[in-house]
Design a protein around this motif. Structure first.
Motif, PDB file in Angstrom:
ATOM      1  N   ALA A 187      15.709  -3.127  13.927  1.00 42.13           N
ATOM      2  CA  ALA A 187      15.963  -4.464  13.015  1.00 42.13           C
ATOM      3  C   ALA A 187      16.051  -4.149  11.483  1.00 42.13           C
ATOM      4  N   ALA A 188      15.076  -3.241  11.475  1.00 40.01           N
ATOM      5  CA  ALA A 188      14.673  -2.870   9.828  1.00 40.01           C
ATOM      6  C   ALA A 188      16.009  -2.114   9.372  1.00 40.01           C
ATOM      7  N   GLY A 189      16.467  -1.002  10.219  1.00 40.06           N
ATOM      8  CA  GLY A 189      17.900  -0.505   9.897  1.00 40.06           C
ATOM      9  C   GLY A 189      18.870  -1.178   9.468  1.00 40.06           C
ATOM     10  N   ASP A 218       6.244   1.906   3.822  1.00 36.77           N
ATOM     11  CA  ASP A 218       6.115   2.697   5.014  1.00 36.77           C
ATOM     12  C   ASP A 218       7.183   2.587   6.126  1.00 36.77           C
ATOM     13  N   LEU A 219       7.460   1.163   6.248  1.00 35.80           N
ATOM     14  CA  LEU A 219       8.590   0.696   7.149  1.00 35.80           C
ATOM     15  C   LEU A 219       9.886   1.522   6.770  1.00 35.80           C
ATOM     16  N   ASP A 276       9.638  -9.866   5.339  1.00 34.50           N
ATOM     17  CA  ASP A 276      10.004 -11.107   5.694  1.00 34.50           C
ATOM     18  C   ASP A 276      11.370 -11.058   6.483  1.00 34.50           C
ATOM     19  N   LEU A 277      12.418 -10.451   5.806  1.00 32.30           N
ATOM     20  CA  LEU A 277      13.593 -10.459   6.386  1.00 32.30           C
ATOM     21  C   LEU A 277      13.780  -9.390   7.507  1.00 32.30           C
ATOM     22  N   VAL A 278      13.140  -8.565   7.501  1.00 32.96           N
ATOM     23  CA  VAL A 278      12.975  -7.637   8.677  1.00 32.96           C
ATOM     24  C   VAL A 278      12.584  -8.291   9.796  1.00 32.96           C
ATOM     25  N   VAL A 325       3.997  -6.196   9.374  1.00 36.20           N
ATOM     26  CA  VAL A 325       2.699  -5.469   8.527  1.00 36.20           C
ATOM     27  C   VAL A 325       1.914  -4.786   9.159  1.00 36.20           C
ATOM     28  N   ARG A 326       1.367  -5.655  10.391  1.00 36.73           N
ATOM     29  CA  ARG A 326       0.331  -4.925  11.115  1.00 36.73           C
ATOM     30  C   ARG A 326       0.911  -3.808  11.704  1.00 36.73           C
ATOM     31  N   MET A 327       2.029  -3.594  12.229  1.00 38.14           N
ATOM     32  CA  MET A 327       2.456  -2.275  13.042  1.00 38.14           C
ATOM     33  C   MET A 327       2.872  -1.466  12.184  1.00 38.14           C
ATOM     34  N   PHE A 328       3.219  -1.857  10.798  1.00 34.83           N
ATOM     35  CA  PHE A 328       4.064  -0.508  10.030  1.00 34.83           C
ATOM     36  C   PHE A 328       3.340  -0.452   8.654  1.00 34.83           C
TER      37      PHE A 328
END
Length: 201
Positions: A17-19, A55-56, A33-35, A47-50
């Protein structure tokens, strides 16, 4: 639905999704937020995960780089093929097909452009070009100048595709001439449809 996925599957879904989100909005124009919205999860979860947006993005960029490096490495696994005269044509074909995926293309471009303003991303971009340079020099046995030219041509091809040059190649022959410059002479290997269109094929 996300709750039923494993942590690894959730991570993969968010990266995909981030890609897509970074490819649409660029680094500066894409928030966590958009990701999160693209992935169907909460922003705090992303944010907790990445960690931070940088970083993401770095993980997304590193994945695109790894895909590129792996695709080249496959072509260079056989020492005889890696030193054959047509190796640059084959590598060009592999790369042009890889960046037919616009998300991959734009993420790579965003990595290099965002590097100008963000030291963390700049470091990731440097690692990309250094890894690629060493791979090509060591596997092909070519002089550094030839590898430099190949990488420079790839950057030109990225820019042409990002600006939708294939859609305008018929109205402006200079675009096709630039594509010839980027890709050089080829010997029948299949380039992606956007690149073939840019070359007037």
């Amino acid at each position: 639905m996300m709750a039923r996925l494993s942590a690894a599957e959730r991570r993969e879904r968010i990266l995909e999704a981030a890609g897509r989100a970074f490819a649409r909005g660029g680094y500066a124009g894409t928030s966590t937020d958009l990701v999160a919205l693209e992935a169907g999860v909460s922003q705090p979860y992303v944010v907790r995960m990445f960690g931070s947006k940088a970083d993401l993005f770095q993980e997304v960029f590193d994945r695109a780089v790894e895909e590129m490096i792996s695709a080249f490495a496959v072509q260079l696994d056989d020492p005889a093929a890696a030193t054959a005269p047509d190796v640059w044509d084959r590598l060009g074909s592999v790369y042009s097909q890889l960046v037919e995926d616009r998300d991959v293309l734009v993420v790579l471009l965003q990595g290099f452009s965002a590097a100008a303003a963000h030291p963390q991303i700049a470091a990731a971009a440097r690692r990309c070009v250094v890894t690629l340079f060493h791979l090509l020099v060591e596997r092909t046995g070519s002089p550094p100048q030839q590898v430099q030219q190949f990488i420079a041509n790839g950057m030109l091809l990225n820019a042409l595709l990002a600006m939708d040059a294939p859609e305008h190649a018929e109205e402006e022959p200079a675009l096709a001439a630039l594509a010839d410059c980027a890709l050089g002479q080829h010997t029948g290997y299949t380039y992606g449809p956007s690149v073939r269109k840019l070359m007037g094929q």
